[in-house]
Scaffold this active site. Sequence first.
Site, short mmCIF file in Angstrom:
data_model
loop_
_atom_site.label_atom_id
_atom_site.label_comp_id
_atom_site.label_asym_id
_atom_site.label_seq_id
_atom_site.Cartn_x
_atom_site.Cartn_y
_atom_site.Cartn_z
CB THR A 1 42.70 48.19 50.31
OG1 THR A 1 41.33 47.72 50.31
CG2 THR A 1 43.31 47.90 51.66
N GLY B 1 45.52 45.03 47.09
CA GLY B 1 44.37 44.48 47.79
C GLY B 1 43.90 43.20 47.11
CG ASP C 1 38.07 41.83 44.20
OD1 ASP C 1 37.70 42.94 44.63
OD2 ASP C 1 38.70 41.67 43.14
CE LYS D 1 45.26 41.77 42.82
NZ LYS D 1 44.45 42.89 43.31
N GLY D 2 40.67 41.63 40.59
CA GLY D 2 40.16 42.12 39.31
C GLY D 2 38.81 42.79 39.41
CD GLU E 1 44.91 44.38 40.24
OE1 GLU E 1 44.49 45.38 40.81
OE2 GLU E 1 44.28 43.32 40.17
CE LYS F 1 37.49 43.45 50.03
NZ LYS F 1 38.58 44.15 49.44
#
Length: 239
Positions: free
Chosen positions: A47, A98, A100, A110-111, A119, A137
């Site tokens: 994204t 973006g 997850d 995230k990750g 990040e 998401k």
Amino acid sequence: MFKSTSTQASASDPNLKSKQQAAEAVFAYLEPWIDRHTVLGIGTGSTTNCFIELLSNLKGKFQGAVASSQATEAQLKAKGIETLDLNTTGTLPFYIDGADEFDPHLNLIKGGGGALTREKIVAACSDQFLCIVDQSKRVDVLGTFPLPIEVIPMARSYVGRQIVQLNGDPALREGFLSDNGNPIIDIHHLSISTPLDWEQRLNNIPGVVSVGLFAHRGADKIFMSTASGVEVLERPQFT
Ligand code: 5RP
């Protein structure tokens, strides 16, 4: 060992159009704020790559960007955007990335691309975290997407045992090292109804470098693309 890579935007991705829509919306929001002194923080993933495509139209009209991964740095450079060292920039006005998963309080997992530590650092150094996602998401409770944590290599097994004690199901991300040279453990089967507590608890395990839960520093705004357009969600004040 593979290094951290971004999830490349690919023409076969069924969500590509949605990702592009979210990227277009955040670009339109940001454009009026950008001048020749602006430095943006840029995340990692497919994204975000859609956003970098758009950002390349402003090449030369802003100072540059701080990348959250080697993959993003390469992507920015390929588009002719200058990349800067976070140590030289001070606080950034915006971080664009973006996620997850996100919950109604705009806490994030995230990750998925393995870039969580950088990040988190760039997000922490930014005044506003603008998150771009497609509707898939959104969840009520975080944890369906396995929660990534980055660990110091010698602590891998110890951290895994601690996670089991917390009723998590740890899985080493095979054949993968982060940009920092560390393994990632993905924690399956968590139901993260208290994200602030979980982030703190996991951060406190010796050997954990960072946790892919972004609750203490969640998103300020989420640009979520839906079938009927992009919705902008704001982080509630008290979470
Ligand atoms: C990378 C990330 C990404 O932001 C997350 O995985 C979402 O990626 P995508 O935009 O490809 O769905 O946290 O570490």
